[in-house]
Motif scaffolding. Structure first.
Motif, PDB file in Angstrom:
ATOM      1  N   TRP A   8      31.888  45.107  33.478  1.00  0.00           N
ATOM      2  CA  TRP A   8      32.448  45.036  34.829  1.00  0.00           C
ATOM      3  C   TRP A   8      32.187  43.670  35.461  1.00  0.00           C
ATOM      4  O   TRP A   8      33.091  43.055  36.017  1.00  0.00           O
ATOM      5  N   THR A  43      34.235  40.730  34.170  1.00  0.00           N
ATOM      6  CA  THR A  43      35.695  40.783  34.258  1.00  0.00           C
ATOM      7  C   THR A  43      36.193  39.860  35.363  1.00  0.00           C
ATOM      8  O   THR A  43      35.775  39.983  36.522  1.00  0.00           O
ATOM      9  N   ASP A  44      37.064  38.940  35.023  1.00  0.00           N
ATOM     10  CA  ASP A  44      37.581  37.976  36.007  1.00  0.00           C
ATOM     11  C   ASP A  44      38.319  38.692  37.142  1.00  0.00           C
ATOM     12  O   ASP A  44      39.096  39.621  36.913  1.00  0.00           O
ATOM     13  N   GLY A  45      38.049  38.210  38.350  1.00  0.00           N
ATOM     14  CA  GLY A  45      38.769  38.709  39.509  1.00  0.00           C
ATOM     15  C   GLY A  45      38.226  39.976  40.127  1.00  0.00           C
ATOM     16  O   GLY A  45      38.665  40.375  41.214  1.00  0.00           O
ATOM     17  N   HIS A  46      37.250  40.627  39.487  1.00  0.00           N
ATOM     18  CA  HIS A  46      36.723  41.877  40.039  1.00  0.00           C
ATOM     19  C   HIS A  46      35.499  41.640  40.926  1.00  0.00           C
ATOM     20  O   HIS A  46      35.300  42.358  41.891  1.00  0.00           O
ATOM     21  N   ASN A  47      34.682  40.666  40.563  1.00  0.00           N
ATOM     22  CA  ASN A  47      33.561  40.245  41.411  1.00  0.00           C
ATOM     23  C   ASN A  47      32.662  41.413  41.835  1.00  0.00           C
ATOM     24  O   ASN A  47      32.403  41.639  43.033  1.00  0.00           O
ATOM     25  N   PHE A  48      32.190  42.151  40.873  1.00  0.00           N
ATOM     26  CA  PHE A  48      31.262  43.246  41.173  1.00  0.00           C
ATOM     27  C   PHE A  48      29.961  42.682  41.745  1.00  0.00           C
ATOM     28  O   PHE A  48      29.502  41.609  41.340  1.00  0.00           O
ATOM     29  N   LEU A  68      37.764  45.405  45.281  1.00  0.00           N
ATOM     30  CA  LEU A  68      39.055  45.954  44.892  1.00  0.00           C
ATOM     31  C   LEU A  68      39.094  47.470  45.103  1.00  0.00           C
ATOM     32  O   LEU A  68      40.162  48.068  45.095  1.00  0.00           O
ATOM     33  N   ASP A  69      37.927  48.073  45.294  1.00  0.00           N
ATOM     34  CA  ASP A  69      37.826  49.521  45.451  1.00  0.00           C
ATOM     35  C   ASP A  69      37.674  49.875  46.931  1.00  0.00           C
ATOM     36  O   ASP A  69      37.033  49.143  47.695  1.00  0.00           O
ATOM     37  N   TYR A 119      26.822  49.349  41.486  1.00  0.00           N
ATOM     38  CA  TYR A 119      27.730  48.215  41.585  1.00  0.00           C
ATOM     39  C   TYR A 119      28.986  48.608  42.368  1.00  0.00           C
ATOM     40  O   TYR A 119      29.482  49.733  42.250  1.00  0.00           O
ATOM     41  N   THR A 131      32.903  46.810  43.934  1.00  0.00           N
ATOM     42  CA  THR A 131      33.853  45.703  43.941  1.00  0.00           C
ATOM     43  C   THR A 131      34.777  45.870  45.131  1.00  0.00           C
ATOM     44  O   THR A 131      35.144  46.993  45.487  1.00  0.00           O
TER      45      THR A 131
END
Length: 266
Positions: free
Chosen positions: A199, A202-207, A126-127, A122, A124
């Motif tokens: 994961w 979790t809102d906003g992470h969109n894995f 954000l990473d 997975y 995201t």
């Protein structure tokens, strides 16, 4: 006149044998030594993070394949891996184009199921790894036999070639939700990494789920440099099949550290 004291025994009393003084001392000594040994072993196990218990519990069937079976070694390490060191080309301005690395949780099947050889993971946005791969999806992952301290517990330094490691290069492909492969890959990840279920919720992470499409496999598991395994040989190998009796003639020889042949300068 002094009358000597006389002791009387009750009817039926039998004389109790008295152990020699030397025997008592040896019994006490044995108990003390046993207590010291048990205490020492318990302390050792705690200080070593439980590795002593793990050694006694080690599964005799879970042993690496012979170092000459390169494709099987690669499949073995992939199947055992819980995470990889994943390298990408950085998109950060200050180090754009530099190699960048990250720890990524992976699975090639659900726990205790048969190996597939395909790494699922997975990511995201954000990473930084996902950001790098969005720009250029080429990557390399490295896996080591010491991930579960196999080498360390056997006195082998992780950098030694005999502590097997593989480098797999390829491209990250995003899997579409709703497909059979997506269902398989997500189930494999949830089995090995229960946190992954949190994961993706979790809102906003969109894995999103990806897999590694392999281009090249390099195996270093002995002295003499890496060996390259074709994708076809890699996928055909079966890490679950027990190896046949070892053939000493197929063993690679350890190259000498220093050559005894004099060097002639012309």
């Amino acid at each position: 006149m002094t009358i000597p004291a006389v002791s009387y025994k009750a009817f039926g009393d039998m004389p109790r044998p008295v152990a020699p003084v030397g025997t008592k001392r040896w019994v006490v000594l044995y108990i003390m030594v046993a207590a010291v040994l048990l205490t020492t072993l318990a302390c050792w196990n705690n200080l070593s993070g439980g590795t002593l218990v793990e050694i006694f519990r080690e599964d005799g069937n879970d042993v690496p394949p012979p170092h000459t079976q390169y494709a099987k070694m690669a499949r073995y390490l992939v199947h055992k891996a819980e995470w990889v060191s994943m390298g990408s080309l950085s998109t950060v301005d200050a180090i754009k184009g530099f190699p960048m690395v990250n720890i990524i949780s992976v699975a090639d099947s659900a726990r205790d199921e048969k190996s597939t050889g395909v790494l699922y993971f997975y990511l995201t946005m954000l990473d930084y790894t996902a950001q790098d791969l969005h720009k250029d999806n080429r990557l390399t992952v490295m896996l080591t036999l010491d991930q579960d301290k196999y080498c360390t517990n056997n006195g082998i330094d992780p950098m030694e070639p005999t502590c097997a490691r593989i480098m797999i290069s390829g491209r990250a492909d995003k899997l579409e939700n709703g497909t059979d492969e997506y269902a398989f890959g997500s189930r494999a990840m949830f089995s090995r990494h229960p946190a992954a279920e949190k994961w993706i919720k979790t809102d906003g992470h969109n894995f999103f789920l990806c897999k590694l499409n392999i281009t090249q496999i390099a195996v270093l598991d002995f002295y003499g440099g890496p060996h390259y395994v074709t994708v076809e040989d890699y996928m055909a190998a079966d890490p679950d099949k027990q190896p046949a009796a070892a053939d000493n003639n197929s063993e690679r020889q350890i190259p000498p550290r220093f050559s005894s042949t004099p060097i002639t300068v012309q």
